[in-house]
Design a protein around this motif. Structure first.
Motif, PDB file in Angstrom:
ATOM      1  N   LYS A   1      -4.930  -2.982  -7.215  1.00 28.27           N
ATOM      2  CA  LYS A   1      -4.539  -3.444  -5.906  1.00 28.27           C
ATOM      3  C   LYS A   1      -3.103  -2.805  -5.643  1.00 28.27           C
ATOM      4  O   LYS A   1      -2.167  -2.817  -6.420  1.00 28.27           O
ATOM      5  CB  LYS A   1      -4.601  -4.921  -5.841  1.00 28.27           C
ATOM      6  CG  LYS A   1      -4.230  -5.243  -4.417  1.00 28.27           C
ATOM      7  CD  LYS A   1      -4.075  -6.850  -4.280  1.00 28.27           C
ATOM      8  CE  LYS A   1      -3.698  -7.088  -2.883  1.00 28.27           C
ATOM      9  NZ  LYS A   1      -3.506  -8.538  -2.875  1.00 28.27           N
ATOM     10  N   LYS A   2      -3.122  -2.005  -4.396  1.00 27.35           N
ATOM     11  CA  LYS A   2      -1.778  -1.501  -4.052  1.00 27.35           C
ATOM     12  C   LYS A   2      -0.761  -2.756  -3.906  1.00 27.35           C
ATOM     13  O   LYS A   2      -1.010  -3.501  -3.170  1.00 27.35           O
ATOM     14  CB  LYS A   2      -1.921  -0.583  -2.814  1.00 27.35           C
ATOM     15  CG  LYS A   2      -0.692   0.141  -2.192  1.00 27.35           C
ATOM     16  CD  LYS A   2      -0.908   0.643  -1.162  1.00 27.35           C
ATOM     17  CE  LYS A   2       0.297   1.636  -0.825  1.00 27.35           C
ATOM     18  NZ  LYS A   2       0.016   2.555   0.314  1.00 27.35           N
ATOM     19  N   THR A   3       0.332  -2.245  -4.589  1.00 26.45           N
ATOM     20  CA  THR A   3       1.417  -3.433  -4.296  1.00 26.45           C
ATOM     21  C   THR A   3       2.656  -2.874  -3.614  1.00 26.45           C
ATOM     22  O   THR A   3       2.953  -1.629  -4.211  1.00 26.45           O
ATOM     23  CB  THR A   3       1.728  -3.923  -5.779  1.00 26.45           C
ATOM     24  OG1 THR A   3       2.322  -3.167  -6.612  1.00 26.45           O
ATOM     25  CG2 THR A   3       0.680  -4.797  -6.345  1.00 26.45           C
ATOM     26  N   TYR A   4       3.381  -3.534  -3.057  1.00 30.17           N
ATOM     27  CA  TYR A   4       4.676  -3.028  -2.420  1.00 30.17           C
ATOM     28  C   TYR A   4       5.876  -3.854  -3.222  1.00 30.17           C
ATOM     29  O   TYR A   4       5.790  -4.990  -3.451  1.00 30.17           O
ATOM     30  CB  TYR A   4       4.701  -3.566  -1.089  1.00 30.17           C
ATOM     31  CG  TYR A   4       3.828  -2.814  -0.125  1.00 30.17           C
ATOM     32  CD1 TYR A   4       4.030  -1.512   0.198  1.00 30.17           C
ATOM     33  CD2 TYR A   4       2.343  -3.322   0.057  1.00 30.17           C
ATOM     34  CE1 TYR A   4       3.067  -0.815   1.008  1.00 30.17           C
ATOM     35  CE2 TYR A   4       1.594  -2.646   0.726  1.00 30.17           C
ATOM     36  CZ  TYR A   4       1.805  -1.314   1.396  1.00 30.17           C
ATOM     37  OH  TYR A   4       0.857  -0.881   1.842  1.00 30.17           O
ATOM     38  N   ARG A   5       7.121  -3.022  -3.142  1.00 28.46           N
ATOM     39  CA  ARG A   5       8.317  -3.414  -4.003  1.00 28.46           C
ATOM     40  C   ARG A   5       8.909  -4.779  -3.014  1.00 28.46           C
ATOM     41  O   ARG A   5       9.356  -5.676  -3.706  1.00 28.46           O
ATOM     42  CB  ARG A   5       9.368  -2.500  -4.018  1.00 28.46           C
ATOM     43  CG  ARG A   5       8.704  -1.268  -5.048  1.00 28.46           C
ATOM     44  CD  ARG A   5       9.875  -0.463  -5.278  1.00 28.46           C
ATOM     45  NE  ARG A   5       9.062   0.672  -5.866  1.00 28.46           N
ATOM     46  CZ  ARG A   5       9.830   1.785  -6.277  1.00 28.46           C
ATOM     47  NH1 ARG A   5      11.265   1.531  -6.098  1.00 28.46           N
ATOM     48  NH2 ARG A   5       9.442   2.614  -6.942  1.00 28.46           N
ATOM     49  N   ASN A   6       8.699  -4.636  -1.708  1.00 24.56           N
ATOM     50  CA  ASN A   6       9.485  -5.720  -0.923  1.00 24.56           C
ATOM     51  C   ASN A   6       8.394  -6.419  -0.008  1.00 24.56           C
ATOM     52  O   ASN A   6       7.429  -6.003   0.196  1.00 24.56           O
ATOM     53  CB  ASN A   6      10.383  -4.823   0.005  1.00 24.56           C
ATOM     54  CG  ASN A   6      11.267  -4.010  -0.495  1.00 24.56           C
ATOM     55  OD1 ASN A   6      12.177  -4.412  -1.418  1.00 24.56           O
ATOM     56  ND2 ASN A   6      11.526  -2.793   0.029  1.00 24.56           N
TER      57      ASN A   6
END
Length: 84
Positions: free
Chosen positions: A3-8
């Motif tokens: 799954k694509k995850t974001y840092r913020n």
């Protein structure tokens, strides 16, 4: 599948862009109401745009250098593990 995850978080992203836009509006109002010749206003605007653009560049360079450092450490760690 990963799954694509974001840092913020979305809230932090909104806060960052919101504050950026808020201060751009404040600078614009300040320059508009400044009782100085257009040349002085232009000088302040030029300096403000320069600071804003260079701060984006510095932030990107620092982030990229940190990511590169982490990548090189992982790469050499993998090479060391393969050697043993």
């Amino acid at each position: 599948m990963k799954k694509k995850t974001y840092r913020n978080t979305p809230a932090f992203t909104l806060l960052a862009w919101g504050s950026f836009i808020f201060f751009i509006v404040l600078i614009t109002i300040g320059l508009y109401t400044l009782k100085e010749p257009l040349m002085v206003k232009g000088y302040y605007l030029m300096g403000t745009v320069g600071i804003i653009s260079s701060s984006f560049t510095v932030a990107k360079v620092v982030r990229d250098n940190q990511e590169d450092e982490e990548r090189y450490k992982q790469m050499f760690k993998a090479v060391d593990e393969d050697a043993h």
